[in-house]
Design a protein around this motif. Structure first.
Motif, PDB file in Angstrom:
ATOM      1  N   ARG A  86       0.831  -1.200   0.000  1.00  0.00           N
ATOM      2  CA  ARG A  86       0.000   0.000   0.000  1.00  0.00           C
ATOM      3  C   ARG A  86       0.865   1.250   0.000  1.00  0.00           C
ATOM      4  O   ARG A  86       0.618   2.195  -0.751  1.00  0.00           O
ATOM      5  N   SER A  87       1.897   1.252   0.806  1.00  0.00           N
ATOM      6  CA  SER A  87       2.784   2.415   0.889  1.00  0.00           C
ATOM      7  C   SER A  87       3.488   2.663  -0.442  1.00  0.00           C
ATOM      8  O   SER A  87       3.592   3.808  -0.897  1.00  0.00           O
ATOM      9  N   LYS A  88       3.955   1.596  -1.080  1.00  0.00           N
ATOM     10  CA  LYS A  88       4.623   1.743  -2.375  1.00  0.00           C
ATOM     11  C   LYS A  88       3.648   2.231  -3.443  1.00  0.00           C
ATOM     12  O   LYS A  88       4.007   3.039  -4.293  1.00  0.00           O
ATOM     13  N   ALA A  89       2.418   1.759  -3.396  1.00  0.00           N
ATOM     14  CA  ALA A  89       1.425   2.205  -4.366  1.00  0.00           C
ATOM     15  C   ALA A  89       1.116   3.688  -4.176  1.00  0.00           C
ATOM     16  O   ALA A  89       1.000   4.443  -5.146  1.00  0.00           O
ATOM     17  N   ILE A  90       0.999   4.118  -2.947  1.00  0.00           N
ATOM     18  CA  ILE A  90       0.740   5.533  -2.666  1.00  0.00           C
ATOM     19  C   ILE A  90       1.928   6.385  -3.086  1.00  0.00           C
ATOM     20  O   ILE A  90       1.756   7.458  -3.676  1.00  0.00           O
ATOM     21  N   ASP A  91       3.143   5.903  -2.833  1.00  0.00           N
ATOM     22  CA  ASP A  91       4.342   6.638  -3.257  1.00  0.00           C
ATOM     23  C   ASP A  91       4.396   6.768  -4.776  1.00  0.00           C
ATOM     24  O   ASP A  91       4.727   7.829  -5.314  1.00  0.00           O
ATOM     25  N   ALA A  92       4.081   5.686  -5.480  1.00  0.00           N
ATOM     26  CA  ALA A  92       4.085   5.728  -6.948  1.00  0.00           C
ATOM     27  C   ALA A  92       3.017   6.687  -7.471  1.00  0.00           C
ATOM     28  O   ALA A  92       3.260   7.452  -8.409  1.00  0.00           O
ATOM     29  N   TYR A  93       1.845   6.670  -6.868  1.00  0.00           N
ATOM     30  CA  TYR A  93       0.773   7.585  -7.273  1.00  0.00           C
ATOM     31  C   TYR A  93       1.195   9.035  -7.047  1.00  0.00           C
ATOM     32  O   TYR A  93       1.011   9.890  -7.924  1.00  0.00           O
ATOM     33  N   ASN A  94       1.773   9.325  -5.898  1.00  0.00           N
ATOM     34  CA  ASN A  94       2.215  10.694  -5.597  1.00  0.00           C
ATOM     35  C   ASN A  94       3.313  11.133  -6.566  1.00  0.00           C
ATOM     36  O   ASN A  94       3.340  12.289  -6.986  1.00  0.00           O
ATOM     37  N   GLU A  95       4.190  10.209  -6.925  1.00  0.00           N
ATOM     38  CA  GLU A  95       5.245  10.544  -7.887  1.00  0.00           C
ATOM     39  C   GLU A  95       4.643  10.861  -9.261  1.00  0.00           C
ATOM     40  O   GLU A  95       5.071  11.797  -9.936  1.00  0.00           O
ATOM     41  N   LEU A  96       3.640  10.107  -9.664  1.00  0.00           N
ATOM     42  CA  LEU A  96       2.976  10.384 -10.942  1.00  0.00           C
ATOM     43  C   LEU A  96       2.255  11.724 -10.917  1.00  0.00           C
ATOM     44  O   LEU A  96       2.198  12.424 -11.927  1.00  0.00           O
ATOM     45  N   MET A  97       1.711  12.084  -9.778  1.00  0.00           N
ATOM     46  CA  MET A  97       1.009  13.372  -9.675  1.00  0.00           C
ATOM     47  C   MET A  97       1.977  14.550  -9.738  1.00  0.00           C
ATOM     48  O   MET A  97       1.590  15.659 -10.119  1.00  0.00           O
ATOM     49  N   ARG A  98       3.244  14.316  -9.397  1.00  0.00           N
ATOM     50  CA  ARG A  98       4.240  15.395  -9.435  1.00  0.00           C
ATOM     51  C   ARG A  98       4.775  15.640 -10.832  1.00  0.00           C
ATOM     52  O   ARG A  98       5.429  16.650 -11.073  1.00  0.00           O
ATOM     53  N   ILE A  99       4.535  14.719 -11.754  1.00  0.00           N
ATOM     54  CA  ILE A  99       5.054  14.862 -13.120  1.00  0.00           C
ATOM     55  C   ILE A  99       4.265  15.961 -13.822  1.00  0.00           C
ATOM     56  O   ILE A  99       3.037  15.940 -13.866  1.00  0.00           O
ATOM     57  N   ASN A 100       4.990  16.899 -14.396  1.00  0.00           N
ATOM     58  CA  ASN A 100       4.359  17.979 -15.153  1.00  0.00           C
ATOM     59  C   ASN A 100       4.318  17.604 -16.629  1.00  0.00           C
ATOM     60  O   ASN A 100       5.316  17.188 -17.203  1.00  0.00           O
ATOM     61  N   LEU A 101       3.174  17.727 -17.204  1.00  0.00           N
ATOM     62  CA  LEU A 101       3.042  17.400 -18.629  1.00  0.00           C
ATOM     63  C   LEU A 101       3.092  18.647 -19.462  1.00  0.00           C
ATOM     64  O   LEU A 101       2.662  19.663 -19.200  1.00  0.00           O
TER      65      LEU A 101
END
Length: 101
Positions: A86-101
């Motif tokens: 769960r922690s890794k999934a949340i970390d991955a989601y937060n990292e994806l949200m930080r990506i600027n397109l």
């Protein structure tokens, strides 16, 4: 001053490659959901084993006390694994949200 020419439109082959990438990402998502689902099922199963061994201990049907310790350790490990997933999934989601397109 130099004027750059316009690039041609994507060919049909390039568009079909985009679909392959999308299918691969869907496959990866389903693989993660399968792993996560298995982890949840594992926690449920080990918790049920602990409850069963505790019941056997309470009713005097348990001959070896170490079965309870083993079942409790398995349940604890399964829960820890689920928390880490769960922690890794949340970390991955937060990292994806930080990506600027």
């Amino acid at each position: 001053m130099f004027i750059t020419p316009m690039a041609p439109l994507n060919s049909v082959a390039e568009l079909s490659n985009d679909k392959k990438v999308e299918q691969q990402s869907n496959l990866a998502g389903s693989m993660f959901s399968d792993i996560f689902g298995q982890a949840i099922d594992n926690v449920k199963q080990t918790e049920n084993e602990v409850a069963q061994v505790e019941y056997q201990l309470a009713t005097g049907q348990l001959d070896d006390i170490h079965s309870l310790t083993i079942a409790t350790s398995k349940a604890s490990a399964a829960t820890d694994l689920l928390i880490q997933l769960r922690s890794k999934a949340i970390d991955a989601y937060n990292e994806l949200m930080r990506i600027n397109l």
